[in-house]
Design a protein around this motif. Structure first.
Motif, PDB file in Angstrom:
ATOM      1  N   MET A  67     -47.444  37.719  40.751  1.00 29.90           N
ATOM      2  CA  MET A  67     -48.860  37.398  40.500  1.00 29.90           C
ATOM      3  C   MET A  67     -49.579  37.238  41.833  1.00 29.90           C
ATOM      4  O   MET A  67     -49.126  36.516  42.721  1.00 29.90           O
ATOM      5  CB  MET A  67     -48.987  36.126  39.677  1.00 29.90           C
ATOM      6  N   GLY A  68     -50.711  37.953  41.994  1.00 26.76           N
ATOM      7  CA  GLY A  68     -51.455  37.897  43.237  1.00 26.76           C
ATOM      8  C   GLY A  68     -52.378  36.701  43.324  1.00 26.76           C
ATOM      9  O   GLY A  68     -52.801  36.141  42.307  1.00 26.76           O
ATOM     10  N   LYS A  69     -52.730  36.326  44.534  1.00 22.13           N
ATOM     11  CA  LYS A  69     -53.617  35.185  44.748  1.00 22.13           C
ATOM     12  C   LYS A  69     -55.055  35.473  44.340  1.00 22.13           C
ATOM     13  O   LYS A  69     -55.847  34.539  44.176  1.00 22.13           O
ATOM     14  CB  LYS A  69     -53.561  34.757  46.211  1.00 22.13           C
ATOM     15  N   LEU A  70     -55.402  36.770  44.186  1.00 21.42           N
ATOM     16  CA  LEU A  70     -56.772  37.125  43.815  1.00 21.42           C
ATOM     17  C   LEU A  70     -56.819  37.943  42.526  1.00 21.42           C
ATOM     18  O   LEU A  70     -57.787  38.675  42.294  1.00 21.42           O
ATOM     19  CB  LEU A  70     -57.431  37.914  44.954  1.00 21.42           C
ATOM     20  N   ASP A  71     -55.817  37.793  41.686  1.00 21.86           N
ATOM     21  CA  ASP A  71     -55.799  38.522  40.415  1.00 21.86           C
ATOM     22  C   ASP A  71     -57.080  38.247  39.626  1.00 21.86           C
ATOM     23  O   ASP A  71     -57.473  37.085  39.428  1.00 21.86           O
ATOM     24  CB  ASP A  71     -54.595  38.108  39.569  1.00 21.86           C
ATOM     25  N   GLY A  72     -57.747  39.314  39.204  1.00 20.07           N
ATOM     26  CA  GLY A  72     -58.948  39.179  38.399  1.00 20.07           C
ATOM     27  C   GLY A  72     -60.223  38.989  39.184  1.00 20.07           C
ATOM     28  O   GLY A  72     -61.311  39.023  38.609  1.00 20.07           O
ATOM     29  N   ARG A  73     -60.122  38.805  40.497  1.00 17.80           N
ATOM     30  CA  ARG A  73     -61.320  38.594  41.309  1.00 17.80           C
ATOM     31  C   ARG A  73     -61.976  39.920  41.663  1.00 17.80           C
ATOM     32  O   ARG A  73     -61.307  40.938  41.862  1.00 17.80           O
ATOM     33  CB  ARG A  73     -60.968  37.855  42.612  1.00 17.80           C
ATOM     34  N   VAL A  74     -63.293  39.907  41.766  1.00 19.79           N
ATOM     35  CA  VAL A  74     -64.063  41.058  42.234  1.00 19.79           C
ATOM     36  C   VAL A  74     -64.745  40.641  43.528  1.00 19.79           C
ATOM     37  O   VAL A  74     -65.564  39.719  43.540  1.00 19.79           O
ATOM     38  CB  VAL A  74     -65.118  41.500  41.200  1.00 19.79           C
ATOM     39  N   VAL A  75     -64.400  41.304  44.626  1.00 17.01           N
ATOM     40  CA  VAL A  75     -64.867  40.892  45.944  1.00 17.01           C
ATOM     41  C   VAL A  75     -65.571  42.048  46.640  1.00 17.01           C
ATOM     42  O   VAL A  75     -65.052  43.172  46.668  1.00 17.01           O
ATOM     43  CB  VAL A  75     -63.694  40.394  46.823  1.00 17.01           C
ATOM     44  N   GLU A  91     -54.221  39.202  60.971  1.00 17.46           N
ATOM     45  CA  GLU A  91     -54.155  37.747  61.046  1.00 17.46           C
ATOM     46  C   GLU A  91     -55.488  37.129  60.607  1.00 17.46           C
ATOM     47  O   GLU A  91     -55.510  36.085  59.939  1.00 17.46           O
ATOM     48  CB  GLU A  91     -53.794  37.316  62.462  1.00 17.46           C
ATOM     49  N   VAL A  92     -56.586  37.776  60.959  1.00 21.04           N
ATOM     50  CA  VAL A  92     -57.898  37.317  60.490  1.00 21.04           C
ATOM     51  C   VAL A  92     -58.014  37.525  58.982  1.00 21.04           C
ATOM     52  O   VAL A  92     -58.554  36.680  58.256  1.00 21.04           O
ATOM     53  CB  VAL A  92     -59.027  38.052  61.228  1.00 21.04           C
ATOM     54  N   ALA A  93     -57.482  38.641  58.498  1.00 21.69           N
ATOM     55  CA  ALA A  93     -57.513  38.912  57.056  1.00 21.69           C
ATOM     56  C   ALA A  93     -56.778  37.826  56.282  1.00 21.69           C
ATOM     57  O   ALA A  93     -57.217  37.415  55.198  1.00 21.69           O
ATOM     58  CB  ALA A  93     -56.893  40.278  56.766  1.00 21.69           C
ATOM     59  N   ALA A  94     -55.668  37.344  56.834  1.00 17.49           N
ATOM     60  CA  ALA A  94     -54.914  36.289  56.155  1.00 17.49           C
ATOM     61  C   ALA A  94     -55.731  35.005  56.053  1.00 17.49           C
ATOM     62  O   ALA A  94     -55.660  34.290  55.038  1.00 17.49           O
ATOM     63  CB  ALA A  94     -53.600  36.026  56.892  1.00 17.49           C
ATOM     64  N   LEU A  95     -56.524  34.706  57.068  1.00 17.96           N
ATOM     65  CA  LEU A  95     -57.395  33.530  57.011  1.00 17.96           C
ATOM     66  C   LEU A  95     -58.498  33.736  55.976  1.00 17.96           C
ATOM     67  O   LEU A  95     -58.810  32.815  55.200  1.00 17.96           O
ATOM     68  CB  LEU A  95     -57.997  33.257  58.388  1.00 17.96           C
ATOM     69  N   ALA A  96     -59.087  34.931  55.943  1.00 19.75           N
ATOM     70  CA  ALA A  96     -60.119  35.215  54.941  1.00 19.75           C
ATOM     71  C   ALA A  96     -59.549  35.114  53.530  1.00 19.75           C
ATOM     72  O   ALA A  96     -60.224  34.627  52.611  1.00 19.75           O
ATOM     73  CB  ALA A  96     -60.704  36.613  55.177  1.00 19.75           C
ATOM     74  N   LEU A  97     -58.302  35.542  53.352  1.00 17.33           N
ATOM     75  CA  LEU A  97     -57.651  35.401  52.043  1.00 17.33           C
ATOM     76  C   LEU A  97     -57.504  33.935  51.666  1.00 17.33           C
ATOM     77  O   LEU A  97     -57.793  33.550  50.520  1.00 17.33           O
ATOM     78  CB  LEU A  97     -56.281  36.074  52.072  1.00 17.33           C
ATOM     79  N   PHE A  98     -57.054  33.127  52.597  1.00 15.66           N
ATOM     80  CA  PHE A  98     -56.917  31.690  52.337  1.00 15.66           C
ATOM     81  C   PHE A  98     -58.251  31.090  51.894  1.00 15.66           C
ATOM     82  O   PHE A  98     -58.312  30.324  50.920  1.00 15.66           O
ATOM     83  CB  PHE A  98     -56.419  30.986  53.600  1.00 15.66           C
ATOM     84  N   LEU A  99     -59.339  31.455  52.556  1.00 11.79           N
ATOM     85  CA  LEU A  99     -60.652  30.878  52.244  1.00 11.79           C
ATOM     86  C   LEU A  99     -61.246  31.459  50.963  1.00 11.79           C
ATOM     87  O   LEU A  99     -62.162  30.867  50.387  1.00 11.79           O
ATOM     88  CB  LEU A  99     -61.604  31.096  53.417  1.00 11.79           C
ATOM     89  N   GLU A 126     -58.747  43.232  55.642  1.00  7.11           N
ATOM     90  CA  GLU A 126     -59.089  42.333  54.532  1.00  7.11           C
ATOM     91  C   GLU A 126     -59.021  43.082  53.215  1.00  7.11           C
ATOM     92  O   GLU A 126     -58.488  42.570  52.219  1.00  7.11           O
ATOM     93  CB  GLU A 126     -60.481  41.741  54.776  1.00  7.11           C
ATOM     94  N   ALA A 127     -59.541  44.302  53.193  1.00  8.10           N
ATOM     95  CA  ALA A 127     -59.514  45.097  51.967  1.00  8.10           C
ATOM     96  C   ALA A 127     -58.075  45.370  51.525  1.00  8.10           C
ATOM     97  O   ALA A 127     -57.737  45.225  50.345  1.00  8.10           O
ATOM     98  CB  ALA A 127     -60.257  46.418  52.181  1.00  8.10           C
ATOM     99  N   ARG A 128     -57.230  45.744  52.453  1.00  9.26           N
ATOM    100  CA  ARG A 128     -55.840  46.048  52.115  1.00  9.26           C
ATOM    101  C   ARG A 128     -55.118  44.806  51.585  1.00  9.26           C
ATOM    102  O   ARG A 128     -54.390  44.874  50.584  1.00  9.26           O
ATOM    103  CB  ARG A 128     -55.107  46.607  53.341  1.00  9.26           C
ATOM    104  N   LEU A 129     -55.323  43.679  52.250  1.00  6.35           N
ATOM    105  CA  LEU A 129     -54.641  42.452  51.833  1.00  6.35           C
ATOM    106  C   LEU A 129     -55.183  41.958  50.495  1.00  6.35           C
ATOM    107  O   LEU A 129     -54.404  41.577  49.603  1.00  6.35           O
ATOM    108  CB  LEU A 129     -54.800  41.379  52.905  1.00  6.35           C
ATOM    109  N   PHE A 130     -56.503  41.957  50.337  1.00  4.77           N
ATOM    110  CA  PHE A 130     -57.096  41.489  49.091  1.00  4.77           C
ATOM    111  C   PHE A 130     -56.656  42.360  47.918  1.00  4.77           C
ATOM    112  O   PHE A 130     -56.366  41.865  46.819  1.00  4.77           O
ATOM    113  CB  PHE A 130     -58.626  41.489  49.193  1.00  4.77           C
ATOM    114  N   ALA A 131     -56.606  43.675  48.138  1.00  3.08           N
ATOM    115  CA  ALA A 131     -56.165  44.576  47.074  1.00  3.08           C
ATOM    116  C   ALA A 131     -54.712  44.298  46.707  1.00  3.08           C
ATOM    117  O   ALA A 131     -54.349  44.265  45.525  1.00  3.08           O
ATOM    118  CB  ALA A 131     -56.338  46.025  47.511  1.00  3.08           C
ATOM    119  N   ALA A 132     -53.872  44.085  47.715  1.00  4.46           N
ATOM    120  CA  ALA A 132     -52.465  43.787  47.451  1.00  4.46           C
ATOM    121  C   ALA A 132     -52.302  42.483  46.679  1.00  4.46           C
ATOM    122  O   ALA A 132     -51.316  42.308  45.947  1.00  4.46           O
ATOM    123  CB  ALA A 132     -51.699  43.709  48.766  1.00  4.46           C
ATOM    124  N   GLU A 133     -53.266  41.569  46.828  1.00  2.00           N
ATOM    125  CA  GLU A 133     -53.222  40.290  46.121  1.00  2.00           C
ATOM    126  C   GLU A 133     -53.946  40.335  44.785  1.00  2.00           C
ATOM    127  O   GLU A 133     -54.193  39.292  44.177  1.00  2.00           O
ATOM    128  CB  GLU A 133     -53.805  39.186  47.004  1.00  2.00           C
TER     129      GLU A 133
END
Length: 257
Positions: free
Chosen positions: A1-9, A223-231, A22-29
């Motif tokens: 289960m991803g951390k952003l499942d169901g989110r539209v960003v 590394e910046v993408a990981a912080l944006a994912l956290f926030l 950020e796009a790659r990480l968010f999509a993977a999540e």
């Protein structure tokens, strides 16, 4: 289960650098993405790649000049048509110019402010009502290390990024009651096309960063993408209105040995 499942960003400046990661990480999540950029060819290629890897309908590219209200309106319309709503925004698009402050032409200063500051404002203005309508969500603004300190040679950029920190705090206060959290990432030296427009081999500048940055190296966009994912995710559910410096310790002090 991803951390952003169901989110539209919606991510701006998504065609390369930090926005691409950020796009790659968010999509993977698990997020579904609207990738906004003025660089249409790489933006469309990235959206196609993500769709092929993760499934049709996961990402769409839109031409988005963040200084133009009509482009924001069009991006919002595409998001709602494709995904039905927006519940996250990453205001990542930005430009950097190097110049002494007193030598900076007015049009150069204004161009930097238009993209970095006005673009962020227009994003909040256009997307926050949609996030509220979706039941709440998050906004992550890209400020800078220079948004919380000074640096010679980047006066226009630093001024615009100080403004982004201010916008972040005001938006956090105004939007909290609408279920929207607003924070800022403040990167230091990150290895992206914006910070290295001439494509200099990072190995050539490695010695500089070894001495300049306490952690001894330039940062990576992932590394910046990981912080944006956290926030953007629920791990930061009680955090709003904050600038998060990600700079390898540069703000803490210069490493001389």
């Amino acid at each position: 289960m991803g951390k952003l499942d169901g989110r539209v960003v919606l991510i701006t400046g998504a065609a390369r650098g930090q926005g691409e990661q950020e796009a790659r990480l968010f999509a993977a999540e698990g997020a579904r993405l609207v990738l906004g950029d003025v660089l249409d060819a790489p933006g469309e290629a990235l959206a196609k790649e993500l769709a092929e890897e993760l499934g049709e309908g996961r990402a769409v590219h839109v031409h988005l000049d963040v200084t133009r209200e009509q482009d924001w309106a069009a991006a919002v319309a595409v998001a709602k048509e494709r995904f039905g709503r927006i519940d996250g925004l990453v205001n990542n698009a930005g430009i950097l110019r190097f110049n002494e402050l007193v030598s900076t032409p007015l049009d150069e200063f204004q161009a930097v402010v238009q993209v970095n500051q006005t673009g962020c404002f227009l994003g909040i203005k256009a997307v926050a009502p949609e996030i509220e309508a979706a039941g709440g969500g998050t906004i992550v603004n890209t400020a800078s290390y220079t948004g919380v300190t000074g640096m010679a040679g980047v006066g226009a950029y630093a001024a615009s990024k100080h403004a982004v920190v201010g916008l972040t705090r005001v938006a956090a206060v105004e939007l909290a009651g609408k279920g929207i959290r607003v924070n800022a990432v403040c990167p230091g030296a990150i290895d992206t096309p914006m910070s290295n427009p001439e494509g200099v081999d990072p190995a050539a500048t490695a010695e500089l960063y070894r001495h300049l940055v306490p952690l001894g190296r330039i940062g990576r966009p992932e590394e910046v993408a990981a912080l944006a994912l956290f926030l953007t995710g629920e791990d930061s559910s009680y955090i709003t209105g904050q600038p998060f410096v990600i700079d390898g310790g540069w703000l803490a002090g210069v490493r001389l040995f």
